[in-house]
Write a protein that holds these residues in place. Sequence first.
Motif, short mmCIF file in Angstrom:
data_model
loop_
_atom_site.label_atom_id
_atom_site.label_comp_id
_atom_site.label_asym_id
_atom_site.label_seq_id
_atom_site.Cartn_x
_atom_site.Cartn_y
_atom_site.Cartn_z
N LEU A 8 0.79 -0.98 0.10
CA LEU A 8 0.01 0.07 0.20
C LEU A 8 1.27 1.36 -0.14
CD1 LEU A 8 -2.69 0.93 0.03
CD2 LEU A 8 -2.74 0.95 2.68
N ALA A 9 0.42 2.16 -0.79
CA ALA A 9 1.21 3.26 -0.69
C ALA A 9 2.66 3.44 -1.19
CB ALA A 9 0.82 4.22 0.59
N GLY A 10 2.76 2.56 -2.05
CA GLY A 10 4.54 2.15 -2.32
C GLY A 10 5.32 1.36 -1.48
N ARG A 88 -10.53 -4.49 0.71
CA ARG A 88 -10.12 -6.02 1.25
C ARG A 88 -10.89 -5.72 2.67
NH1 ARG A 88 -5.24 -8.71 3.30
NH2 ARG A 88 -5.19 -10.77 2.97
N THR A 89 -11.76 -6.42 2.94
CA THR A 89 -12.22 -6.33 4.53
C THR A 89 -12.52 -7.80 5.06
OG1 THR A 89 -14.46 -6.28 3.77
CG2 THR A 89 -13.10 -3.97 4.07
N PRO A 90 -12.54 -7.86 6.47
CA PRO A 90 -12.78 -9.24 6.77
C PRO A 90 -14.43 -9.52 6.40
CG PRO A 90 -12.09 -7.93 8.73
CD PRO A 90 -12.06 -7.10 7.40
N TRP A 109 0.41 -14.44 1.55
CA TRP A 109 1.38 -13.61 1.58
C TRP A 109 1.28 -12.34 2.50
CZ3 TRP A 109 -0.64 -15.35 -3.22
CH2 TRP A 109 0.18 -16.06 -3.89
N ILE A 110 0.34 -11.83 2.84
CA ILE A 110 0.30 -10.58 3.68
C ILE A 110 -0.78 -10.64 4.82
CG2 ILE A 110 0.98 -9.08 1.70
CD1 ILE A 110 -2.30 -8.40 1.34
N GLN A 117 -7.26 -1.80 7.85
CA GLN A 117 -6.56 -1.73 6.62
C GLN A 117 -7.37 -2.21 5.55
OE1 GLN A 117 -3.08 -0.73 6.34
NE2 GLN A 117 -4.10 -0.21 4.59
N PRO A 118 -8.26 -1.24 5.01
CA PRO A 118 -9.50 -1.80 4.29
C PRO A 118 -9.05 -1.82 2.80
CG PRO A 118 -9.74 0.27 4.87
CD PRO A 118 -8.81 -0.04 5.46
#
Length: 135
Positions: A8-10, A88-90, A109-110, A117-118
Motif C-alpha cells: 500500500l502507498a508504495g 479488502r475487509t474481513p 503473503w500478507i 486496513q480496508p
Amino acid sequence: MIGLCIGLAGMVWADLPTDRFTLSWRHSIERVPWEEDYRVTPDGLVLTAARIKGVGAGMEPPEGAQYRDGAWHYRPDLPPIQPLRLARTPEAGDYDLCLDRICYPLSHWIGPPRAEQPAIELWACRLSGGTGGGT
C-alpha cells in the motif's frame, strides 16, 4: 526483473517473481465468482481477460461478453493499471491470487483482511533478485 508487488502507498509487503497472474474473488453480496487475468509489464498490470460465473444485482456482463464453460467471458480494453487498488475487509472475504494455476488467498503473503486496513494495492515493480516477500 519485473514482478508483482503487493502493499500500500508504495510500501512493499510482498513481491512475487511472476509475469502473469489471475485474481479471483466472490462478489460480497451475490457470492458469484469473478476472475481476472493480468500480465505484468514495465508499464503496469494489463488486464487480458475476465470471467463472471453468474449474474446478479450490479453484476451484468459487459456488452460483447460470451457465455461458455459456465461463465461470461470478456476482454476489457483498458490501459495498463498502476497500481491496482483492491478493497479488502474481513466481511467481504479475501481475494485469491493464482500463479501458474496454483491459487492462494492473499492472506498467504500478507496476512488476513483487517478492518483497520480496508485496501491494498498490486503493481508491477522491479525485483531485486529476491525470492518473493514476507509480510
